[in-house]
Each structure stands twice: as structure tokens, then as C-alpha cells.
Design a protein around this motif. Structure first.
Motif, PDB file in Angstrom:
ATOM      1  N   LEU A  11       0.848  -1.190   0.000  1.00 40.10           N
ATOM      2  CA  LEU A  11       0.000   0.000   0.000  1.00 40.10           C
ATOM      3  C   LEU A  11       0.888   1.247   0.000  1.00 40.10           C
ATOM      4  O   LEU A  11       1.804   1.363   0.820  1.00 40.10           O
ATOM      5  CB  LEU A  11      -0.896  -0.002   1.234  1.00 40.10           C
ATOM      6  N   VAL A  12       0.603   2.156  -0.915  1.00 38.28           N
ATOM      7  CA  VAL A  12       1.374   3.390  -1.019  1.00 38.28           C
ATOM      8  C   VAL A  12       0.419   4.534  -1.328  1.00 38.28           C
ATOM      9  O   VAL A  12      -0.631   4.335  -1.949  1.00 38.28           O
ATOM     10  CB  VAL A  12       2.465   3.259  -2.103  1.00 38.28           C
ATOM     11  N   GLN A  13       0.793   5.736  -0.890  1.00 33.75           N
ATOM     12  CA  GLN A  13      -0.026   6.900  -1.191  1.00 33.75           C
ATOM     13  C   GLN A  13       0.214   7.375  -2.622  1.00 33.75           C
ATOM     14  O   GLN A  13       1.298   7.169  -3.186  1.00 33.75           O
ATOM     15  CB  GLN A  13       0.304   8.038  -0.224  1.00 33.75           C
ATOM     16  N   ALA A  14      -0.802   7.985  -3.190  1.00 34.21           N
ATOM     17  CA  ALA A  14      -0.661   8.562  -4.527  1.00 34.21           C
ATOM     18  C   ALA A  14       0.535   9.513  -4.530  1.00 34.21           C
ATOM     19  O   ALA A  14       0.728  10.283  -3.586  1.00 34.21           O
ATOM     20  CB  ALA A  14      -1.928   9.294  -4.927  1.00 34.21           C
ATOM     21  N   ASP A  90      -3.079   2.988 -10.972  1.00 29.02           N
ATOM     22  CA  ASP A  90      -2.012   1.998 -11.065  1.00 29.02           C
ATOM     23  C   ASP A  90      -2.255   0.802 -10.146  1.00 29.02           C
ATOM     24  O   ASP A  90      -1.525  -0.196 -10.220  1.00 29.02           O
ATOM     25  CB  ASP A  90      -0.662   2.618 -10.703  1.00 29.02           C
ATOM     26  N   ALA A  91      -3.244   0.883  -9.289  1.00 29.53           N
ATOM     27  CA  ALA A  91      -3.524  -0.211  -8.363  1.00 29.53           C
ATOM     28  C   ALA A  91      -3.947  -1.464  -9.121  1.00 29.53           C
ATOM     29  O   ALA A  91      -4.836  -1.408  -9.984  1.00 29.53           O
ATOM     30  CB  ALA A  91      -4.622   0.209  -7.389  1.00 29.53           C
ATOM     31  N   ALA A  92      -3.298  -2.567  -8.816  1.00 32.53           N
ATOM     32  CA  ALA A  92      -3.563  -3.824  -9.510  1.00 32.53           C
ATOM     33  C   ALA A  92      -2.656  -4.903  -8.925  1.00 32.53           C
ATOM     34  O   ALA A  92      -1.768  -4.606  -8.117  1.00 32.53           O
ATOM     35  CB  ALA A  92      -3.298  -3.686 -11.007  1.00 32.53           C
ATOM     36  N   VAL A  93      -2.886  -6.123  -9.366  1.00 31.62           N
ATOM     37  CA  VAL A  93      -1.911  -7.186  -9.135  1.00 31.62           C
ATOM     38  C   VAL A  93      -0.927  -7.141 -10.303  1.00 31.62           C
ATOM     39  O   VAL A  93      -1.348  -7.148 -11.462  1.00 31.62           O
ATOM     40  CB  VAL A  93      -2.579  -8.563  -9.034  1.00 31.62           C
ATOM     41  N   GLN A 120       0.548  -7.552  -5.111  1.00 28.38           N
ATOM     42  CA  GLN A 120      -0.521  -6.561  -5.047  1.00 28.38           C
ATOM     43  C   GLN A 120       0.044  -5.167  -4.801  1.00 28.38           C
ATOM     44  O   GLN A 120       0.795  -4.947  -3.845  1.00 28.38           O
ATOM     45  CB  GLN A 120      -1.501  -6.905  -3.926  1.00 28.38           C
ATOM     46  N   VAL A 121      -0.358  -4.241  -5.652  1.00 27.40           N
ATOM     47  CA  VAL A 121      -0.035  -2.830  -5.472  1.00 27.40           C
ATOM     48  C   VAL A 121      -1.332  -2.084  -5.208  1.00 27.40           C
ATOM     49  O   VAL A 121      -2.271  -2.164  -5.998  1.00 27.40           O
ATOM     50  CB  VAL A 121       0.669  -2.247  -6.713  1.00 27.40           C
TER      51      VAL A 121
END
Length: 125
Positions: A11-14, A90-93, A120-121
Motif C-alpha cells: 500500500l502506497v499513497q498517490a 495503477d492499483a492492480a496485481v 498486489q499494489v
């Protein structure tokens, strides 16, 4: 038989950055073009980036060009995807896969094989 293991997703912030890794075992990574793909829920798997067997040529999806960088370290049998300026889209596997290096470049998932299990991102806005 080649096996791939991805890691580095979290998990990362935009606006943040991540570096994904894909370790190749069973065969020498330098025998292959390497590709990164991603798949979000309800969407088809899509091309992100690829790199030639020599590392001299790289290819990017328009949506990530200028933000993502693919690289390889064949001494470590590892391919990387540096992701900067991450966006919620950009969130996806993220998956890596291989294509024999003597074949022409491709952006189609159907032309790649030996998929890893994915990493997972998640990008929070």
C-alpha cells in the motif's frame, strides 16, 4: 522449467514510489525477454513494460511511460519495475512473465508464459 516470483507490492499513497522485483529460477533470465503486466479487479490483464534479453531495449505502455522504469540484473536473475508518481489507477496485481529472447517484442499477455503469482499494489488517494 522457468519459475517466477514477484515481490515488492504494498500500500502506497498517490505520488509515492515502489520497486517491484521478479526473481527467475530454473533457467537463465538472460534467455528471455521479460515483461511486467497488471490486472485490476474486473479488468483484463494489460501490458505495462518489457525489456529485451540484452536489456538494450525497453517498451512501455503509454499510461506508465515516464513514470515507470523496467530494468534487469542477470547476475541476480532478477527483473525490476521502478514505479514513481503512482496514481490510484495503477492499483492492480502486477505479474512478470517471460518470452524467449529470439522472438519479436510483444505487448500481448498471450505471447508470454511462466507467469508468477503476482504482487498486489494498492494506491491510496
Amino acid at each position: 522449467q522457468v519459475q517466477l516470483v514477484e515481490s515488492g507490492g504494498e500500500l502506497v499513497q498517490a505520488g509515492g514510489s515502489l520497486r517491484l522485483s521478479c526473481v527467475v529460477s530454473g533457467r537463465t533470465a538472460s534467455s528471455y525477454r521479460m515483461g511486467w503486466f497488471r490486472q485490476a479487479p474486473g479488468k483484463e490483464r494489460e501490458f505495462v513494460a518489457s525489456i529485451s534479453g540484452s536489456g538494450s531495449a525497453t517498451y512501455y505502455a503509454d499510461s506508465v511511460r515516464g513514470r515507470f522504469t523496467i530494468s534487469r540484473d542477470d547476475a541476480k536473475n532478477t527483473v525490476y519495475l521502478q514505479m514513481n508518481s503512482l496514481k490510484p489507477d495503477d492499483a492492480a496485481v502486477y505479474y512478470c512473465a517471460v518470452r524467449p529472447k529470439w522472438l519479436s517484442p510483444s505487448r500481448s499477455p498471450a505471447d508470454f508464459s511462466s507467469w508468477g503469482q503476482g504482487t498486489q499494489v494498492t494506491v491510496s488517494s
